[in-house]
Every structure is written in structure tokens, then in C-alpha cells.
Design a protein around this motif. Structure first.
Motif, short mmCIF file in Angstrom:
data_model
loop_
_atom_site.label_atom_id
_atom_site.label_comp_id
_atom_site.label_asym_id
_atom_site.label_seq_id
_atom_site.Cartn_x
_atom_site.Cartn_y
_atom_site.Cartn_z
N ARG A 1 -9.94 64.59 25.97
CA ARG A 1 -11.40 64.47 25.86
C ARG A 1 -11.82 64.09 24.43
N LYS A 2 -11.18 64.75 23.44
CA LYS A 2 -11.54 64.48 22.04
C LYS A 2 -11.04 63.12 21.59
N ASN A 3 -10.10 62.57 22.33
CA ASN A 3 -9.44 61.31 21.99
C ASN A 3 -8.84 61.33 20.59
N ILE A 4 -7.91 62.27 20.42
CA ILE A 4 -7.14 62.28 19.17
C ILE A 4 -5.87 61.46 19.38
N ASP A 5 -5.48 60.76 18.34
CA ASP A 5 -4.38 59.80 18.42
C ASP A 5 -3.01 60.48 18.52
N LEU A 6 -2.69 60.96 19.73
CA LEU A 6 -1.37 61.54 19.99
C LEU A 6 -0.74 60.73 21.13
N THR A 7 0.58 60.68 21.16
CA THR A 7 1.27 60.12 22.31
C THR A 7 1.99 61.27 22.98
N VAL A 8 1.59 61.57 24.20
CA VAL A 8 2.18 62.70 24.92
C VAL A 8 3.10 62.18 26.02
N VAL A 9 4.36 62.56 25.94
CA VAL A 9 5.29 62.23 27.02
C VAL A 9 5.49 63.52 27.82
N LEU A 10 4.91 63.53 29.01
CA LEU A 10 4.95 64.72 29.85
C LEU A 10 6.04 64.56 30.89
N VAL A 11 7.09 65.36 30.76
CA VAL A 11 8.23 65.25 31.67
C VAL A 11 7.97 66.16 32.87
N ASN A 12 7.71 65.54 34.00
CA ASN A 12 7.31 66.30 35.19
C ASN A 12 8.47 66.38 36.18
N ASN A 13 9.16 67.54 36.16
CA ASN A 13 10.24 67.74 37.13
C ASN A 13 9.79 68.64 38.28
N GLY A 14 8.50 68.99 38.30
CA GLY A 14 7.93 69.71 39.44
C GLY A 14 8.31 71.18 39.55
N ILE A 15 8.88 71.73 38.47
CA ILE A 15 9.34 73.12 38.54
C ILE A 15 9.51 73.67 37.12
N TYR A 16 9.63 75.00 37.00
CA TYR A 16 10.02 75.58 35.71
C TYR A 16 11.55 75.56 35.68
N GLY A 17 12.10 74.57 35.02
CA GLY A 17 13.55 74.43 35.02
C GLY A 17 14.24 75.51 34.21
N MET A 18 13.82 75.64 32.97
CA MET A 18 14.54 76.51 32.03
C MET A 18 14.63 77.95 32.49
N THR A 19 13.55 78.46 33.10
CA THR A 19 13.53 79.89 33.43
C THR A 19 14.06 80.18 34.83
N GLY A 20 14.57 79.18 35.51
CA GLY A 20 15.26 79.47 36.76
C GLY A 20 14.62 78.98 38.03
N GLY A 21 13.60 78.12 37.92
CA GLY A 21 13.08 77.47 39.14
C GLY A 21 11.87 78.13 39.77
N GLN A 22 10.93 78.60 38.94
CA GLN A 22 9.68 79.13 39.49
C GLN A 22 8.71 78.00 39.84
N THR A 23 7.73 78.33 40.70
CA THR A 23 6.70 77.35 41.09
C THR A 23 5.87 76.96 39.87
N ALA A 24 5.65 75.67 39.70
CA ALA A 24 4.80 75.14 38.63
C ALA A 24 3.53 74.58 39.29
N PRO A 25 2.50 74.27 38.50
CA PRO A 25 1.30 73.67 39.09
C PRO A 25 1.57 72.31 39.74
N THR A 26 2.73 71.74 39.45
CA THR A 26 3.09 70.42 39.95
C THR A 26 4.06 70.49 41.13
N THR A 27 4.45 71.68 41.53
CA THR A 27 5.41 71.84 42.62
C THR A 27 4.80 71.34 43.93
#
Ligand SMILES: Cc1ncc(C[n+]2csc(CCOP(=O)(O)OP(=O)(O)O)c2C)c(N)n1
Ligand code: SF4
Ligand code: SF4
Ligand code: SF4
Lengths: 282, 78
Positions: free
Chosen positions: A115-141
């Protein structure tokens, strides 16, 4: 170490000879796409600050990339990156983190930075799950997927984060999968060149946690699934919600120009400085 | 002509990864018979001649373990 080096190895730390990810994890494809984008644009790693949160994908820039990397707290990389960019507007500031990190605990930071339009480049890696902590539901699941926190299948509807960030006003938003490494690279290049907030969503395989619960199989099965089920943004716009069920809409969703925050701050600072000088002379 | 180099010690194995094998349009990769120093089984190149230098294997390898070079170069020891 092998005698011959990969050409992108010049952008990685010499003592880091292995990535932190499981065999076949999509994070490595995204890492390479980022480095290739930097290479093709002829940018210097010294002009970058990489900021990540917590999660497997947050390990893409650190410790691998030979640049300044800030590995911050869970969900907060965009907040840290905002501070970095306002303090050092001359630097390329890139956020690399997971869907759990950036859409769940860090969702509000992401929306408001767009919204603020600050000059960042965000690479969002969407694997659809919480990988690191063992596979919990994410908002993208995906709806109905059985995970360790939804043993009867998740009843929650997944968030379309790219659509959300378009709605929040970001001037550049794209989505690709790890089966589209070249397109991913191209959009990361465009994101880096965009003076403003750019988000590139990379749908990426987690063969270990997502693979286990979804029975999707091996890394190669994920890539085939991505290839088969993705549909371009232009084709998808003519289809109904039902027709789009289970499809991955890929492409560049928005690419516009609008005034950017860090440069407006710089202008203001400059103007205030001049006013103060005039005042002192009087 | 191309040269396909497998940086075998970077590879995480064709059993759980194997992406190179699945993305090569010419099916030029096969399992090797020797584990690398980390205990993974890297691929080996069956034949370089049919390679179209499409670079699919190189850009899709998650561990930067493949380099495809366009022309045959004499390998210089480092
Ligand atoms: C404040 C806080 N809450 C929870 C955690 C535990 N935690 C670590 S990583 C993670 C989720 C990571 O998921 P995602 O961002 O999707 O990354 P992935 O591992 O899937 O790449 C969570 C919940 C934490 N480290 N800090
Ligand atoms: S758990 Fe999943 S996301 Fe994490 S490194 Fe392994 S495959 Fe990748
Ligand atoms: S460059 Fe293309 S054809 Fe050659 S080995 Fe790699 S994937 Fe196969
Ligand atoms: S894609 Fe790379 S890491 Fe995977 S099996 Fe092939 S060489 Fe090994």
C-alpha cells in the motif's frame, strides 16, 4: 568441492558448499532464479541487502548469498526491510521468505508495504504449508488438505496472496511456479527494476512436508503437476470460479508506475535541508 | 556441441530429486553407480551429442549441480 564451478557460484559464499534444503526442494530453483536475475541485470551483490524471516525458504539468501543478509524474526522481514530501505535508499533491498512467514504472521506488513509502495522486491516462496516446523496448515494450504494440524482436512479457504497484494496497490505483482524457472527469472528482473513495491510469488514444491500429506509424490511429480495445472492470467480471466478450481493462475498481474515512498522521503529531506539553510542565512 | 558437467558433490541425488532427469527433453541423464561424498547418487550423462543446449537441466537443478556449456572447451585444472 568439484573442480569446475557453476557460473552463479560467484554470487555465493565460498565456504557455503551446500544448501540447507531437502533433496528436490523448490527453494533451490528459486535461489538460482534470483541469482540469475541479478547476473543478467549486471547488478553487484555489494549493492544488495537480503532480508528473510523464519522458515525453510528464509534460508535461501542466508547463508548462501555473498551479500549483506538479515535473517530476522518470524513474519517481520518486510518491516526490517522497510527500515533498511528508508535508511539506505541507494541499496537494492530484497525480501525472500515463505508463505507462512509473509502471509500469516507477517501478512499485515506485506499488505501495508504494498500500500505504501516502498521500493522492495519481495520473493514469496509459496509451498502451501509450514515446511520447517513439520507441515502445519498455512493460509495458503488448499481446501480439504489433511495436515498435522487439520487431521480431518482443512476447512479454511486459501488466501490468494498475489490478488491481495494487487488489491493493496503494489505496482508489480507476478506469480510463477518452479516449473517456470525462466519466467520466474524474468519477473524477478522486472521486480528489481521496478521503482516501487514488487512481489513475485513462486509456487514451489516441498516434497517432504507437503508431499507427505498431499501424496503428491516426489519433486518431479510436483513439477509435472504445476505444468499441467497452471493457466495464464489472460486465459484465466475468461473462466469461471468453478472452471478455475485447482488451477494455478500464472503471469504478471500488474505492472504500472506510481510514486514511491523512499524517494519521496529523500525529496522531502532535501527540501527541508534547503529550507533550513535559507532560514539560517536570514 | 555442448559439454554437460555434473558437479557431483553438490547433487542431492536422483532418488529424491531427479529433476534433471525429468526435465531433459532428450533423456540424456541416467543414474550413476557411485555415491558422492554426501551419500547421494548423482546422475550421469549418457550421451552429450543429442543435447540441444536447452539448459532445462541447468536452470531447474535446485543445487546448482549442473553446468551446460555451449562449446567443447579443454578442461583447465584449477
Ligand atoms: C513468533 C514465532 N512463531 C512461530 C514460529 C515457528 N515457526 C518457524 S518457521 C514457521 C513457519 C514457516 O512456514 P513458511 O514461512 O511457509 O516457510 P517454509 O518453511 O514452508 O519455507 C513457524 C510457524 C517462530 N519461529 N516464531
Ligand atoms: S521441509 Fe519442505 S520446504 Fe523445507 S527444505 Fe524440506 S522440502 Fe524444502
Ligand atoms: S541442456 Fe537440455 S538437452 Fe542438454 S542435457 Fe540439459 S536438459 Fe538435456
Ligand atoms: S537436478 Fe541437480 S540435485 Fe537434482 S538430481 Fe539432478 S543434478 Fe542432482
Amino acid at each position: 568441492m568439484d573442480a569446475i564451478e557453476h557460473p552463479l557460484r560467484k554470487y555465493t559464499r565460498p565456504h557455503v558448499t551446500r544448501t540447507t534444503t531437502c533433496p528436490g526442494c523448490g527453494n533451490g530453483i528459486v535461489a538460482q532464479a534470483i541469482l540469475r536475475a541479478i547476473d543478467e541485470l549486471g547488478l553487484e551483490m555489494d549493492d544488495f541487502v537480503f532480508v528473510s524471516g523464519i522458515g525453510c525458504s528464509a534460508w535461501i539468501p542466508s547463508p548462501l548469498f555473498a551479500a549483506d543478509t538479515l535473517h530476522t524474526t518470524h513474519g517481520r522481514p518486510v518491516a526490517f526491510a522497510t527500515g533498511v530501505k528508508l535508511g539506505r535508499p541507494d541499496m537494492n533491498v530484497m525480501v525472500v521468505s515463505g508463505d507462512g512467514d509473509l502471509t500469516a504472521i507477517g501478512g499485515n506488513h506485506l499488505i501495508h508495504a504494498a500500500r505504501k509502495n516502498i521500493d522492495l522486491t519481495v520473493v514469496l516462496v509459496n509451498n502451501g504449508i509450514y515446511g520447517m516446523t513439520g507441515g502445519q496448515t498455512a493460509p495458503t494450504t488448499p481446501l480439504g488438505l489433511t495436515t498435522i494440524t487439520s487431521p480431518y482436512g482443512t476447512m479454511e479457504h486459501p488466501l490468494d496472496i498475489s490478488a491481495t497484494i494487487v488489491a493493496a496497490g503494489a505496482p508489480f505483482v507476478a506469480r510463477w511456479t518452479t516449473a517456470h524457472p525462466r519466467q520466474l527469472t524474468r519477473s524477478i528482473k522486472k521486480g528489481l527494476q521496478k521503482k516501487g513495491f514488487a512481489m513475485i510469488e513462486a509456487i514451489s514444491q516441498c516434497p517432504v512436508q507437503f508431499g507427505r500429506v498431499s501424496k503428491l509424490g516426489k519433486a518431479t511429480d510436483f513439477l509435472q503437476h504445476y505444468k499441467k495445472n497452471s493457466i495464464s492470467f489472460s486465459k484465466a480471466s475468461g473462466l469461471s470460479r468453478e472452471e478455475l478450481a485447482g488451477r494455478i493462475v500464472i503471469g504478471e498481474f500488474v505492472d504500472i508506475e506510481k510514486p514511491e515512498l523512499s524517494s519521496q522521503w529523500m525529496d522531502l529531506k532535501h527540501q527541508m535541508g534547503q529550507e533550513a539553510q535559507c532560514h539560517n542565512k536570514q | 556441441m555442448s559439454e554437460i558437467i555434473i558437479l557431483k558433490n553438490s547433487c542431492k541425488g536422483i532418488e529424491d530429486c531427479g529433476i534433471c532427469m525429468s526435465v531433459c527433453p532428450k533423456n540424456l541423464f541416467a543414474p550413476s553407480h557411485e555415491m558422492n561424498e554426501r551419500g547421494f547418487l548423482p546422475p550421469r550423462v549418457i550421451d552429450e551429442d543429442p543435447c540441444t543446449v536447452c539448459m532445462n537441466c541447468m536452470v531447474s537443478c535446485p543445487d546448482m549441480a549442473i553446468v551446460v556449456a555451449k562449446k567443447k572447451k579443454t578442461k583447465e585444472p584449477k
